[in-house]
Design a protein around this motif. Structure first.
Motif, mmCIF file in Angstrom:
data_model
loop_
_atom_site.group_PDB
_atom_site.id
_atom_site.type_symbol
_atom_site.label_atom_id
_atom_site.label_comp_id
_atom_site.label_asym_id
_atom_site.label_seq_id
_atom_site.Cartn_x
_atom_site.Cartn_y
_atom_site.Cartn_z
ATOM 1 N N GLY A 97 -1.283 -9.603 -7.509
ATOM 2 C CA GLY A 97 -2.023 -10.854 -7.009
ATOM 3 C C GLY A 97 -3.578 -10.415 -7.481
ATOM 4 N N ASN A 130 7.583 -5.172 -4.177
ATOM 5 C CA ASN A 130 6.585 -5.534 -5.127
ATOM 6 C C ASN A 130 5.649 -6.292 -4.877
ATOM 7 O OD1 ASN A 130 8.134 -3.592 -6.870
ATOM 8 N ND2 ASN A 130 9.526 -5.406 -7.282
ATOM 9 N N SER A 131 4.356 -6.306 -5.341
ATOM 10 C CA SER A 131 3.327 -7.390 -5.043
ATOM 11 C C SER A 131 2.537 -7.425 -5.939
ATOM 12 C CB SER A 131 2.515 -6.830 -3.724
ATOM 13 O OG SER A 131 1.762 -8.140 -3.451
ATOM 14 N N VAL A 187 3.223 -0.587 -0.062
ATOM 15 C CA VAL A 187 2.397 -1.404 -0.978
ATOM 16 C C VAL A 187 1.051 -1.854 -0.603
ATOM 17 C CG1 VAL A 187 2.655 -3.887 -2.438
ATOM 18 C CG2 VAL A 187 4.559 -2.016 -2.374
ATOM 19 N N GLU A 188 0.952 -2.329 0.698
ATOM 20 C CA GLU A 188 -0.564 -2.702 1.238
ATOM 21 C C GLU A 188 -1.486 -1.632 1.200
ATOM 22 O OE1 GLU A 188 0.204 -4.434 4.952
ATOM 23 O OE2 GLU A 188 0.913 -6.055 4.041
ATOM 24 N N ILE A 214 6.484 -2.523 2.737
ATOM 25 C CA ILE A 214 5.427 -3.354 2.618
ATOM 26 C C ILE A 214 4.098 -2.375 3.076
ATOM 27 C CG2 ILE A 214 4.102 -5.246 4.232
ATOM 28 C CD1 ILE A 214 6.820 -6.630 4.154
#
Length: 58
Positions: free
Chosen positions: A15, A12-13, A43-44, A40
């Motif tokens: 920002g 999860n991220s 998600v990116e 990762i």
């Protein structure tokens, strides 16, 4: 973090991103990724695609 029962990853991220003259709050949640690195990368890519929509909306 890896799930203890399956060994798959939840990545999860969250920002704040400034792009195209706007400030965007972005949250991307994923589960069931085979590796940390794969999660990762996913998600990116999703975050970049979501923010990119603002550039096309002008």
């Amino acid at each position: 973090m890896p799930r203890t029962t399956t060994g798959l990853w939840d990545i999860n991220s969250i920002g704040r991103v400034r792009a195209y003259g706007r400030t965007c709050l972005v949250a991307v949640l994923s589960d069931g990724q085979p590796t940390k690195e794969a999660g990762i990368a996913l998600v990116e890519a999703v975050a970049k695609a979501a923010v990119g929509v603002f550039g096309r909306a002008r």
